[in-house]
Design a protein around this motif. Sequence first.
Motif, PDB file in Angstrom:
ATOM      1  N   ILE A 257      -7.962  -4.280   7.028  1.00 55.65           N
ATOM      2  CA  ILE A 257      -8.221  -3.755   5.684  1.00 55.65           C
ATOM      3  C   ILE A 257      -7.549  -4.608   4.607  1.00 55.65           C
ATOM      4  O   ILE A 257      -6.598  -5.335   4.869  1.00 55.65           O
TER       5      ILE A 257
ATOM      6  N   GLN B 228       5.771  -0.646  11.185  1.00 52.28           N
ATOM      7  CA  GLN B 228       5.215   0.697  11.320  1.00 52.28           C
ATOM      8  C   GLN B 228       5.965   1.619  10.373  1.00 52.28           C
ATOM      9  O   GLN B 228       7.066   1.303   9.945  1.00 52.28           O
TER      10      GLN B 228
ATOM     11  N   VAL C  85      -8.276  -1.260  -1.309  1.00 55.80           N
ATOM     12  CA  VAL C  85      -8.423  -0.303  -0.214  1.00 55.80           C
ATOM     13  C   VAL C  85      -7.155   0.528  -0.216  1.00 55.80           C
ATOM     14  O   VAL C  85      -6.053  -0.018  -0.137  1.00 55.80           O
ATOM     15  N   LEU C  86      -7.291   1.850  -0.347  1.00 55.69           N
ATOM     16  CA  LEU C  86      -6.142   2.736  -0.457  1.00 55.69           C
ATOM     17  C   LEU C  86      -5.171   2.209  -1.515  1.00 55.69           C
ATOM     18  O   LEU C  86      -3.985   2.028  -1.269  1.00 55.69           O
TER      19      LEU C  86
ATOM     20  N   ARG D 167       0.855  -1.179   0.000  1.00 59.71           N
ATOM     21  CA  ARG D 167       0.000   0.000   0.000  1.00 59.71           C
ATOM     22  C   ARG D 167       0.895   1.234   0.000  1.00 59.71           C
ATOM     23  O   ARG D 167       1.142   1.827   1.041  1.00 59.71           O
ATOM     24  N   CYS D 168       1.415   1.582  -1.186  1.00 60.14           N
ATOM     25  CA  CYS D 168       2.382   2.679  -1.255  1.00 60.14           C
ATOM     26  C   CYS D 168       1.672   4.014  -1.369  1.00 60.14           C
ATOM     27  O   CYS D 168       0.580   4.102  -1.924  1.00 60.14           O
TER      28      CYS D 168
ATOM     29  N   ARG E 260      -4.093  -6.010  11.293  1.00 56.41           N
ATOM     30  CA  ARG E 260      -4.318  -5.195  12.476  1.00 56.41           C
ATOM     31  C   ARG E 260      -5.391  -4.126  12.275  1.00 56.41           C
ATOM     32  O   ARG E 260      -6.169  -3.844  13.185  1.00 56.41           O
ATOM     33  N   ALA E 261      -5.430  -3.527  11.078  1.00 59.28           N
ATOM     34  CA  ALA E 261      -6.457  -2.520  10.820  1.00 59.28           C
ATOM     35  C   ALA E 261      -7.663  -3.159  10.127  1.00 59.28           C
ATOM     36  O   ALA E 261      -8.658  -2.498   9.864  1.00 59.28           O
TER      37      ALA E 261
ATOM     38  N   VAL F  63      -0.053   5.051   7.424  1.00 58.93           N
ATOM     39  CA  VAL F  63      -0.617   3.786   6.941  1.00 58.93           C
ATOM     40  C   VAL F  63       0.519   2.829   6.568  1.00 58.93           C
ATOM     41  O   VAL F  63       1.384   3.154   5.755  1.00 58.93           O
ATOM     42  N   ILE F  64       0.489   1.665   7.191  1.00 61.34           N
ATOM     43  CA  ILE F  64       1.503   0.633   7.035  1.00 61.34           C
ATOM     44  C   ILE F  64       1.488   0.101   5.596  1.00 61.34           C
ATOM     45  O   ILE F  64       0.427  -0.044   4.998  1.00 61.34           O
ATOM     46  N   VAL F  65       2.674  -0.194   5.039  1.00 62.79           N
ATOM     47  CA  VAL F  65       2.765  -0.589   3.622  1.00 62.79           C
ATOM     48  C   VAL F  65       2.235  -2.011   3.381  1.00 62.79           C
ATOM     49  O   VAL F  65       1.523  -2.254   2.422  1.00 62.79           O
TER      50      VAL F  65
ATOM     51  N   TYR G  27      -3.979  -6.071   5.611  1.00 62.02           N
ATOM     52  CA  TYR G  27      -3.302  -5.616   6.817  1.00 62.02           C
ATOM     53  C   TYR G  27      -4.211  -5.981   7.986  1.00 62.02           C
ATOM     54  O   TYR G  27      -5.221  -5.327   8.238  1.00 62.02           O
TER      55      TYR G  27
END
Lengths: 236, 334
Positions: B136, B273, B124-125, B18-19, B133-134, B26-28, B131
């Motif tokens: 998504i 992170q 998503v994004l 997710r660049c 933890r979130a 937001v974590i990659v 990911y």
Amino acid sequence: MEYNCYPLGENAVLIELGKEINIETHQKIKGIAKFLNDNPPEWMIEYIPAFTTLTIYYEPYYIYSTFGTENIYEYVCKEIKKLLLKIPIGDENEPRNIEIPVCYGGDFGPDLEVVAEYNQLTPEEVIQIHSSGEYIVYMLGFAPGFPFIGGMSEKIATPRRKTPRLKIPERSVGIAGMQTGIYPIETPGGWQLIGRTPIRLFTPENNPPTLLMAGDKIKFTPISYEEYVKMENELL
Amino acid sequence: MITVKRAGLLTIIQDLGRCGFQKYGVIVSGAMDQTAHRIANILVGNDENEPTVEMTLVGPTFQFQEDALIAICGGDLSATINGIPVHLWRPIYVKKNSELKFSACRNGCRAYLAVAGGFKIDKVLNSKSTYLRAGIGGLNGSALQTGDQLSVGHYSILAKKISSSLSKQVKNGYFESKWGVNPKRLTATQHKNIKEIRVIRGRQYDWFTEESQKHFFRSPYTITNQSDRMGYRLQGAKLTLATEQEMISEAVNFGTIQVPPDGNPIILLADRQTTGGYPKIGQVIQVDLPIIAQAKPGEKLCFSEISLTEAHYLYMEREKYINEIKNGIQLKFN
């Protein structure tokens, strides 16, 4: 503009603009971030602003094949030098002002008493001090949309919990040392929790996905439990 | 449609990450072994960023409700189709009603399954990476569960050509191509007890005592059980700072080696992170990241120093080779 560049692996360069956290350094970083946002160099993938640094990510092979250079890092540093010369100094944009309603204490703020006791204050005084401050978002990190906020009064500074909680509910407002912050998603953490906001800080369906951005000015406004429930129902 | 008959230990959808949203914290995410992920996609005529299924240690079982063109790359999780062992690093044509099963992990840690056409999943994004933890990305923001179904997207022109060339020779419900990729040229494959990892000095390398600097580049470090997609916690000679220094949080990268106060280094990986507040002693070079991604808890790593210039050279060599593979496949089916 005084700065130093350091490589962060083969695909990123970290630009250091100061050695300590202060407003001047923050303004410089904000200026560079704005410039990169409005004029992204074609070799850049993305950037991360932090307290005293801004890091630019790039694709080394793109630079190699597009600009025909084998000295990738040298090329990037030269480009940064050119780029920083273009950034206007003192041309400060008005920061966004964002109000964050917080329901303090109770189940939402199980550590409010701890913070009060540690600082020899009443819980009401802690709320008054926390909600009268003017804060700046220095950077986002740790979790999606998690703001590192500066400007909290020393009078309510409290060390982290000795044993971190395994689950901190999303939208909790906490204190850790001299910092205050808000958890956008449920995560483990050691902050002293003093309240909760009904506002979502991370909405992955939106772009930008976060309520806050580096450089924002924020204020916390106390709300009652009834107001919290009403707002939460409207917003979520 | 592909059905997950048995989910495996940690089976998740990943692309190249997710660049563009790290400035928002937001974590990659993305595939842990990006090289294996990319090659798997290339072998089935996909864009390199199409999502693949990342499987960890204990693999899943899939049932195909339609014909498919697939490739499996990365670690060896004993893949079989209809009970017959199949090769990694080659395109395979799979007939409807076939079963693709992964079992014991024989080598490495993570395998990647690419399917021609990719998976029909909402971004998503701008990414299909999961990911956890979130909650998504991927399929409803979680790892694949038994009973989940994956819809396959549209084939590229190249995928159609590869597929039709293999479909004519199906036996036992599948056909493997005779050609494939030799992974030895992509990553230094290591069967030694101690895996050698090349590292560039980190920004705070000089903060550490001379003794710690020596240990870091000489002594072996064991990957502990507290290791996941976010990072590997290592155990070995403790690393200490020469003087207590305040570290201000700053960006970290895939492969950054940071040292918390307990002195045990952590290698940050795909779900790291965006920023970190621990001193960085080193940075694993890009071409060696797949070795880390394929290393299991209990295995030992040994770090050796390399310059940024050398690391860039190795990076370009790898990219040139991946381009050669891509061009070779294009030419073959022109």
